[in-house]
Design an enzyme around this catalytic site. Structure first.
Site, mmCIF file in Angstrom:
data_model
loop_
_atom_site.group_PDB
_atom_site.id
_atom_site.type_symbol
_atom_site.label_atom_id
_atom_site.label_comp_id
_atom_site.label_asym_id
_atom_site.label_seq_id
_atom_site.Cartn_x
_atom_site.Cartn_y
_atom_site.Cartn_z
ATOM 1 C CG ASP A 341 -0.110 0.080 2.533
ATOM 2 O OD1 ASP A 341 0.918 -0.622 2.615
ATOM 3 O OD2 ASP A 341 -0.490 0.827 3.445
ATOM 4 C CD GLU A 342 -1.241 4.659 3.024
ATOM 5 O OE1 GLU A 342 -2.223 5.371 3.222
ATOM 6 O OE2 GLU A 342 -0.478 4.270 3.946
ATOM 7 C CB SER A 343 4.510 2.128 -2.638
ATOM 8 O OG SER A 343 5.894 2.210 -2.866
#
Ligand code: ACM
Length: 626
Positions: A341-343
């Site tokens: 996630d959230e990269s």
């Protein structure tokens, strides 16, 4: 009789009566079927415990320890009942039961729990929940037949130990709580920007550097200042083994999460070569309160999403494979969670190496590069006989072939993955399953990440999306609640945030849809379970009075009818704008309030439990517009 003693007796009697009159016999999560009969099994010290299969010995010990605590006596073991009144734990015939299922039969002569492994363990959990307070020298267990099994195979609780970390003893307590409510998957989020929390022998700097930050922001992000206090901690491999062994006895699988490619600031601080730009300082917003040096690579001291993520280099892949090798030895779980996630793609866009790699591999963009990254890791994990779980961003740029998707940004990721015939675990932040969100709209809630997710919201959620076909619905393997700990610094606050919401999770994970009943859950069973917790040193969010809302009520003669949300608790109220407390008027029966024409009154309530825990203050405007 002394007033205090008579009050106590009344509370105990009420507790027992509730468990025995309730249609679910006080059990959370509500069982598949409960047939109540007349009479009781009188549990006293003459009862014997028959448990002959060695595989059931640990569960028998758990039951006997509970009876010792509740009743003050331990049961003698016997090979067979032989005419004595007995509790019989048996796996005979359990192969015919659904997976993790059990049958619990209580009559005047015996209590028989039939199940195998987790099934037997869950039967014993139900039995323990059915036991009321001791009366005289015995505990009266209501005669009944319960047949039970779970709706979902995966029933999970997550805990982020990256932002804040918690002692092993607390991790075990968390597992105990999960197991008592038939939750079976502990998702241990072990690596974060703000701390790497698991010992990896081949890379000692992960913990000597990556497990410590020089300070932490104070207050809600972006924070008012820094606490200027080093924060550190990690789990040694011996501690991890201890937790996994402990969880196994409670039929809880521990699923480790090693985040990649994002949320990797702590690993990069330890080994800067993991970054696309090893020589570039960690970006720190000038407005971010910061402790110590701003030069070089750092473990993060504030919350958020950060651009410096793992570079997709051979050095990184070797590092991750080495880390995963050690992780897979420690965790026997079929699943390894790899984050995803959230990269942010910003550094990959700027990196000549990444751009060259995109060209070489014929990838379209940085999303496909992330997919390439995840698929390489999946291949490695699959080659060791394990499977990956990833957050729903792993759908972007092409889903890894065997991945299970955790749908967190809503339900859409889960729906998309099921349509691609991939297994799904539902954990959407939009449906009350983010237990870092506030539990009410009251200004009295402690600092939290925001939102408003009362337990009623989680309870109302059905993890199986309507829009899927019957075949696609089969890919929904379960449901999980997440506990991110930016604003949760202590075990006591973890407990406050997860209870009683975890009860709602347990019920949506276990109980058949047609057996869910919010009124019975919130008015009969939650008050009973919270009253039990109140007697222990476990913290919880005290619900506001049942029947009260924060919405305005219009009218001249208004009746307020409330129930206590914790057995034995008291409700105090004011109507004069003062803050309610134990010295305010006590609510005892429905209030008939006359609101003068053209006036507005404010009803303010507070709940106080027998142990003195307080709810937030709930305000209801009462308005007579005239
Ligand atoms: C997540 O909440 N970032 C998975």
């Amino acid at each position: 009789m002394n007033k205090i003693i008579s009050g106590l007796i009344l509370a105990c009697v009420t507790l027992s009566v509730k468990a025995q009159t309730d249609e679910n016999l006080g059990i959370i999560p509500a069982p598949v079927s409960v047939a109540k009969k007349t009479g009781f099994f009188k549990l006293d010290k003459t009862v014997v415990l028959v448990s002959n299969e060695t595989s059931n010995a640990a569960t028998a010990d758990i039951l006997n320890a509970y009876i010792t605590t509740q009743g003050g006596f331990a049961l003698r073991s016997a090979k067979e009942a032989a005419g004595q009144r007995a509790i019989i734990l048996s796996s005979a015939g359990a192969d015919q039961l659904p997976e993790e299922g059990y049958v619990l039969e209580v009559n005047g002569k015996n209590i028989t729990v039939t199940g195998k492994g987790a099934g037997l363990f869950y039967g014993v959990q139900s039995l323990m929940q059915m036991m009321p307070e001791k009366k005289g020298q015995e505990i009266d267990v209501p005669a009944s037949t319960i047949k039970d099994y779970p709706r979902f195979k995966y029933r999970g609780m997550h805990l982020d130990v990256g932002r804040h970390t918690f002692p092993v003893a607390f991790i075990k307590k968390y597992i105990d709580l999960m197991a008592a409510y038939k939750l079976n998957s502990f998702h241990w989020h072990l690596t974060e920007d703000q701390g790497w929390r698991i010992e990896i022998k081949k890379y000692p700097k992960l913990t000597s550097v990556g497990a410590e930050r020089a300070g932490t922001i104070v207050g809600h992000h972006p924070g008012v200042t820094t606490d200027n206090t080093p924060y550190k901690g990690f789990y040694t491999q011996d501690e991890v083994k201890e937790v996994v062994a402990y969880a196994t006895k409670k039929f809880v699988t521990v699923i480790p999460e090693i985040e990649l490619p994002g949320h990797s600031s702590a690993a990069i601080a330890a080994y800067p070569q993991l970054s696309c730009f090893p020589d570039r300082d960690t970006f720190i917003d000038p407005k971010t309160p910061w402790a110590g040096d701003r030069k070089g690579k750092h473990v993060q001291q504030t919350w958020g999403v950060f651009d410096d993520v793992f570079a997709p280099t051979e050095y990184t892949f070797k590092f991750l494979e080495d880390v995963l090798d050690e992780v897979m030895v420690l965790f026997p779980s079929k699943y390894i969670h790899i984050g995803g996630d959230e990269s942010p793609k910003e550094y990959w866009k700027q990196s000549p190496f990444c751009q060259q790699l995109i060209k070489e591999k014929g990838l379209k963009d940085e999303h496909e590069l992330q997919s390439y990254f995840i698929q390489r890791i999946e291949k490695y994990i699959n080659s060791k006989g394990r499977s990956i779980i990833g957050w729903d961003e792993i759908l972007e740029g092409g889903l890894a072939p065997n991945a299970t998707v955790m749908s967190w940004r809503g339900v859409e990721g889960g729906i998309a993955a099921a349509k691609l015939n991939h297994d799904v675990i539902m954990t959407p932040g939009t449906t009350g399953l983010y237990f870092d969100h506030a539990q009410s709209s009251s200004a009295g809630e402690p600092v939290n990440i925001g939102g408003n997710a009362p337990y009623s919201k989680a309870y109302a959620y059905d993890p199986v999306p309507e829009s899927l076909s019957a075949d696609q619905k089969k890919y929904i393997k379960g449901v999980q609640a997440n506990v991110w700990t930016e604003y949760i610094e202590t075990p006591e606050k973890v407990e406050y945030m997860v209870l009683p919401r975890m009860f709602a999770l347990a019920e949506i994970a276990w109980t058949p849809l047609d057996k869910k009943n919010f009124k019975n859950f919130s008015e009969d069973r939650i008050p009973l379970h919270l009253a039990r917790l109140d007697k222990t040193n476990t913290n919880y969010w005290v619900p506001v009075p049942i029947g009260q809302t924060d919405k305005q009520i219009d009218g001249q003669d208004i009746t307020i009818d409330l129930k206590v949300p914790v057995q034995g608790a008291k409700i105090y109220y004011t109507l004069d704008n003062t803050t309610p407390s134990e010295v305010s008027a006590q609510y005892r029966s429905p209030l008939k309030i006359s609101v003068p024409k053209g006036k507005k009154l404010l009803l303010k309530t507070i709940v106080v439990t027998p142990k003195g825990k307080h709810s937030v203050i709930l305000e209801t405007p009462l308005n007579n517009a005239g």
